[in-house]
Scaffold this motif. Structure first.
Motif, PDB file in Angstrom:
ATOM      1  N   UNK A   1      82.448 -76.178 -48.027  1.00 43.71           N
ATOM      2  CA  UNK A   1      81.266 -77.025 -47.885  1.00 43.71           C
ATOM      3  C   UNK A   1      80.035 -76.255 -47.400  1.00 43.71           C
ATOM      4  N   UNK A   2      80.118 -74.911 -47.371  1.00 44.31           N
ATOM      5  CA  UNK A   2      78.947 -74.131 -46.942  1.00 44.31           C
ATOM      6  C   UNK A   2      77.795 -74.267 -47.952  1.00 44.31           C
ATOM      7  N   UNK A   3      78.094 -74.740 -49.162  1.00 44.65           N
ATOM      8  CA  UNK A   3      77.034 -74.964 -50.157  1.00 44.65           C
ATOM      9  C   UNK A   3      76.430 -76.380 -50.037  1.00 44.65           C
ATOM     10  N   UNK A   4      77.062 -77.239 -49.248  1.00 44.30           N
ATOM     11  CA  UNK A   4      76.685 -78.662 -49.235  1.00 44.30           C
ATOM     12  C   UNK A   4      75.452 -78.928 -48.377  1.00 44.30           C
ATOM     13  N   UNK A   5      74.649 -79.914 -48.779  1.00 40.84           N
ATOM     14  CA  UNK A   5      73.562 -80.356 -47.891  1.00 40.84           C
ATOM     15  C   UNK A   5      74.132 -81.184 -46.747  1.00 40.84           C
ATOM     16  N   UNK A   6      73.407 -81.226 -45.646  1.00 39.88           N
ATOM     17  CA  UNK A   6      73.802 -82.041 -44.494  1.00 39.88           C
ATOM     18  C   UNK A   6      72.845 -83.225 -44.400  1.00 39.88           C
ATOM     19  N   UNK A   7      73.304 -84.309 -43.846  1.00 38.83           N
ATOM     20  CA  UNK A   7      72.441 -85.491 -43.691  1.00 38.83           C
ATOM     21  C   UNK A   7      71.356 -85.238 -42.637  1.00 38.83           C
ATOM     22  N   UNK A   8      70.281 -85.986 -42.735  1.00 36.10           N
ATOM     23  CA  UNK A   8      69.268 -85.981 -41.671  1.00 36.10           C
ATOM     24  C   UNK A   8      69.776 -86.860 -40.528  1.00 36.10           C
ATOM     25  N   UNK A   9      69.125 -86.761 -39.371  1.00 39.30           N
ATOM     26  CA  UNK A   9      69.525 -87.570 -38.214  1.00 39.30           C
ATOM     27  C   UNK A   9      69.447 -89.060 -38.550  1.00 39.30           C
TER      28      UNK A   9
ATOM     29  N   UNK B   1      79.261 -84.982 -39.930  1.00 37.98           N
ATOM     30  CA  UNK B   1      79.692 -83.783 -40.646  1.00 37.98           C
ATOM     31  C   UNK B   1      78.652 -82.662 -40.584  1.00 37.98           C
ATOM     32  N   UNK B   2      79.116 -81.483 -40.151  1.00 40.81           N
ATOM     33  CA  UNK B   2      78.277 -80.280 -40.121  1.00 40.81           C
ATOM     34  C   UNK B   2      78.915 -79.241 -41.052  1.00 40.81           C
ATOM     35  N   UNK B   3      78.223 -78.849 -42.133  1.00 38.95           N
ATOM     36  CA  UNK B   3      78.794 -77.824 -43.038  1.00 38.95           C
ATOM     37  C   UNK B   3      78.818 -76.477 -42.316  1.00 38.95           C
ATOM     38  N   UNK B   4      79.982 -75.845 -42.256  1.00 41.35           N
ATOM     39  CA  UNK B   4      80.121 -74.598 -41.504  1.00 41.35           C
ATOM     40  C   UNK B   4      80.317 -73.396 -42.446  1.00 41.35           C
TER      41      UNK B   4
ATOM     42  N   UNK C   1      64.667 -78.708 -42.586  1.00 42.88           N
ATOM     43  CA  UNK C   1      65.245 -79.119 -43.872  1.00 42.88           C
ATOM     44  C   UNK C   1      65.742 -77.913 -44.671  1.00 42.88           C
ATOM     45  N   UNK C   2      65.035 -76.785 -44.555  1.00 34.85           N
ATOM     46  CA  UNK C   2      65.448 -75.567 -45.267  1.00 34.85           C
ATOM     47  C   UNK C   2      66.870 -75.165 -44.849  1.00 34.85           C
ATOM     48  N   UNK C   3      67.161 -75.273 -43.560  1.00 31.42           N
ATOM     49  CA  UNK C   3      68.471 -74.867 -43.052  1.00 31.42           C
ATOM     50  C   UNK C   3      69.515 -75.982 -43.129  1.00 31.42           C
ATOM     51  N   UNK C   4      69.078 -77.241 -43.041  1.00 33.40           N
ATOM     52  CA  UNK C   4      70.024 -78.342 -42.832  1.00 33.40           C
ATOM     53  C   UNK C   4      70.270 -79.175 -44.093  1.00 33.40           C
ATOM     54  N   UNK C   5      69.228 -79.809 -44.636  1.00 33.14           N
ATOM     55  CA  UNK C   5      69.451 -80.816 -45.686  1.00 33.14           C
ATOM     56  C   UNK C   5      69.392 -80.244 -47.104  1.00 33.14           C
ATOM     57  N   UNK C   6      69.068 -78.970 -47.229  1.00 32.12           N
ATOM     58  CA  UNK C   6      68.927 -78.353 -48.558  1.00 32.12           C
ATOM     59  C   UNK C   6      70.285 -78.009 -49.162  1.00 32.12           C
TER      60      UNK C   6
ATOM     61  N   UNK D   1      73.123 -78.651 -34.352  1.00 32.38           N
ATOM     62  CA  UNK D   1      74.338 -77.854 -34.537  1.00 32.38           C
ATOM     63  C   UNK D   1      74.371 -77.276 -35.961  1.00 32.38           C
ATOM     64  N   UNK D   2      74.002 -78.106 -36.939  1.00 36.50           N
ATOM     65  CA  UNK D   2      73.942 -77.642 -38.325  1.00 36.50           C
ATOM     66  C   UNK D   2      72.899 -76.556 -38.518  1.00 36.50           C
ATOM     67  N   UNK D   3      71.754 -76.723 -37.863  1.00 35.79           N
ATOM     68  CA  UNK D   3      70.677 -75.728 -37.931  1.00 35.79           C
ATOM     69  C   UNK D   3      71.153 -74.372 -37.409  1.00 35.79           C
ATOM     70  N   UNK D   4      71.826 -74.388 -36.245  1.00 34.73           N
ATOM     71  CA  UNK D   4      72.265 -73.134 -35.618  1.00 34.73           C
ATOM     72  C   UNK D   4      73.517 -72.564 -36.291  1.00 34.73           C
ATOM     73  N   UNK D   5      74.340 -73.438 -36.887  1.00 31.83           N
ATOM     74  CA  UNK D   5      75.557 -72.964 -37.563  1.00 31.83           C
ATOM     75  C   UNK D   5      75.225 -72.199 -38.835  1.00 31.83           C
ATOM     76  N   UNK D   6      74.153 -72.629 -39.543  1.00 26.06           N
ATOM     77  CA  UNK D   6      73.850 -72.016 -40.843  1.00 26.06           C
ATOM     78  C   UNK D   6      72.546 -71.228 -40.830  1.00 26.06           C
ATOM     79  N   UNK D   7      72.009 -71.013 -39.630  1.00 23.66           N
ATOM     80  CA  UNK D   7      70.715 -70.341 -39.531  1.00 23.66           C
ATOM     81  C   UNK D   7      70.793 -68.834 -39.674  1.00 23.66           C
TER      82      UNK D   7
END
Length: 620
Positions: A465-473, A457-460, A557-562, A509-515
């Motif tokens: 779910x744009x407020x949701x944290x994403x899992x680490x690898x 899952x990648x929050x887009x 982590x700032x962009x992905x898991x936060x 993908x999550x990093x670049x989607x929400x960066x």
């Protein structure tokens, strides 16, 4: 007669030379000297993928309908040719005229997925165009971006002169006319970009300034030109019948991913799946009339010679005249021995009846996308599918002669528990048991084959779910291994196969989607050290990305898991898709509370898309 950009010697050395020589059926031929504007339309991936993309076919057809414009195509050279072009200083060229891309007025790049961003830099670099927009001169083409990734263009904003937000059919001619007018008056590149910012749907990054808070989040994004809009509203087509559609699509000579006629039956979606960006940004649902579709189908089959036609939409089952359209196609295709492909069907009695008529039952598999293994989780994501729906659909499929089932799931969605993860294989086991209970031994075509695939899952942007944290690898892989371990314990494990995606690519993908704009340094670092084709696992260089993340001090982590605060300003908040942030936040709360939201035809949820004045919002 045009001269090929590549010599026979080079063409003999590379894989699939037909990717680069053009002259496909229905290719548009014009004399570049006879047109006012030359437009290179680029898909930043290999030809085999790009030629399967409907959006480029639509824009190619739209622009070439005008005598004063010549739209040609460009694709990323495959790795073998990339190496030769760099070694021998061969500039990247357009397929039609074989002219260098640098000679064009525009280079339009479609942005379909985040992991192609390094290929955008490959295309610019091989064309001899400065990678950063601030370094370009009057001799360089205008670089324009469009497509789904423009719903957060910020990580690549520094590489583009402007972005077209929304559907291409509405403003393309206005953009071209403005360019011609500016050129005739002796206006500069900067003059054009100032003016294009006034056209609805156009976003010129250089006309905005971003400031940040101490914690790294965005403080403000403001226009620094009177021509730039504080909010850029997406463009959409309201009358889906009057809009042009390619009735003579290009037909490649080499095998591509989707080698068939594509009939777009509708755009948008009535479903409210909370993980789905496309369902949100393409709202509201708009349909083509049955008469238009019948005529288009006949014309396309005639002009291409394809032996297959596919219906395209986010959820084909929701097309209101589907039964009539299917009956028509079955009748016509039977006469011509043409196959019908029906992706995006919900598995119900009607769909199974249709598929039994158009598919060879013994060869095909039936596909479901439950997305989650438990009902609790399906309520969280608002999938609108119960376990009973899934099992009933499978039972009918087994009774109808199918014995292969493909199931698609997502791991790592918000609020997911161990029970939800294990529920994936529990559901697979129930389906396998159902097959052996339903189909008598003597009527079975071998054993039941269930293939379960999980993506991560990648929050887009523009989803609840744009407020949701994403899992680490690591978390993603732990979940995938948990599913795999559960499979080993099942009674029917020999009837079930399991595949999962690569977790490090999902995290990027999550990093670049929400960066935000600060990620351009990361992308430049990776590209300048040889990173291209990152969406292809065999070419993705994990160590290079890790090195780049460290070298550019990128806090993943700032962009992905936060987790995001509810009042945080997102990099994409300056865009207006019609769907309001208040609605998305309400849906985020509904997800946490496991509350189901009805689809648009059952009840209007007040998402904001009615502000466009058409589509499903005004059906009744």
């Amino acid at each position: 007669m045009r001269k090929l950009a590549l010599s026979d010697e080079i063409l003999m050395k590379i894989e699939k030379p037909s990717r680069y020589i053009g002259n496909e059926i229905n290719m548009v031929v014009k004399d570049p000297a006879d047109v006012d504007v030359r437009f290179a339309m680029c898909f930043p991936d290999v030809y085999d993928i790009g030629m399967s993309h409907l959006g480029i076919q639509i824009i190619y057809d739209l622009l070439n309908r005008r005598d004063d414009i010549y739209c040609e195509r460009v694709y990323s050279p495959w790795v073998d040719l990339d190496e030769i072009m760099r070694k021998e200083n061969i500039p990247l060229f357009a397929i039609e005229s074989q002219s260098p891309v640098k000679e064009f007025d525009f280079l339009g790049i479609t942005l379909q997925y985040e992991m192609c961003y390094t290929n955008i830099l490959q295309v610019l670099d091989l064309s001899g165009i400065p990678l950063l927009s601030k370094d370009r001169t009057e001799d360089d083409p205008i670089i324009m971006g469009g497509g789904p990734c423009t719903y957060n263009p910020e990580p690549i904003a520094d590489f583009f002169d402007f972005f077209y937000i929304g559907e291409g059919e509405t403003q393309f001619y206005n953009v071209i006319d403005l360019y011609k007018e500016n050129k005739e008056k002796g206006g500069s590149r900067k003059d054009f970009l100032e003016k294009v910012a006034t056209i609805p749907g156009m976003y010129v990054p250089s006309l905005y300034e971003v400031s940040y808070k101490e914690d790294g989040t965005i403080k403000e994004m403001k226009p620094i030109s009177p021509n730039a809009k504080a909010k850029v509203r997406k463009e959409i087509v309201l009358d889906f019948d009057k809009v042009c559609y390619p009735d003579k699509p290009l037909v490649p000579y080499t095998k591509v991913v989707q080698d068939r006629c594509v009939l777009e039956v509708q755009r948008g979606c009535i479903r409210e799946c909370r993980f789905c960006q496309a369902g949100s940004v393409y709202k509201p649902l708009r349909e083509k009339s049955i008469e238009t579709l019948k005529q288009l189908a006949l014309t396309m089959l005639e002009s291409t010679g394809h032996d297959e036609i596919s219906l395209s939409s986010l959820s084909t089952s929701d097309y209101s005249s589907l039964k009539e359209l299917i009956d028509f196609l079955i009748e016509e295709c039977k006469k011509k021995k043409i196959n019908i492909s029906l992706p995006s069907l919900r598995i119900d009695s009607f769909s199974l009846d249709v598929m039994s008529k158009v598919q060879d039952v013994k060869k095909s598999s039936i596909t479901f996308a439950p997305e989650a293994g438990t009902q609790r989780m399906r309520n969280v994501i608002n999938k609108g599918l119960t376990e009973e729906d899934i099992l009933t659909g499978c039972k009918k499929a087994f009774t109808g002669g199918w014995n292969k089932v493909k199931l698609y799931f997502m791991l790592g969605q918000p609020t997911e528990t161990e029970d939800d993860v294990n529920g994936i294989m529990d559901l697979c086991e129930k389906i396998a048991e159902l097959y052996y209970e339903t189909v008598p031994k003597e009527e079975r075509h071998g054993k039941c084959q269930i293939t379960a695939s999980t993506s991560f899952f990648v929050p887009k942007p523009f989803t609840p779910f744009q407020w949701a944290p994403m899992c680490s690898a690591k978390d993603f892989l732990d979940k995938a291994h948990m599913v795999n371990d559960k499979l080993k314990s099942l009674l029917n494990r020999k009837s079930i196969k399991y595949h999962w995606h690569e977790s490090d690519i999902s995290v990027l993908e999550g990093l670049l989607a929400r960066g935000d704009r600060r990620l351009s340094k990361l992308l430049l670092y990776v590209y300048e050290r040889g990173g291209i084709y990152d969406s292809w696992s065999e070419f993705h260089k994990k160590e290079l990305w890790d090195e780049a993340i460290e070298a550019t001090n990128t806090d993943v982590d700032f962009y992905v898991t936060r987790s995001r605060d509810e009042d945080e300003i997102f990099p994409w908040d300056f865009l207006d898709t019609g769907v309001t942030k208040n609605f998305l936040l309400r849906e985020w709360h509904n997800a946490i509370n496991e509350t189901v939201t009805p689809n648009c035809r059952m009840k209007c949820s007040g998402c904001g898309a009615a502000s466009f004045g058409g589509g499903v919002c005004f059906e009744n």
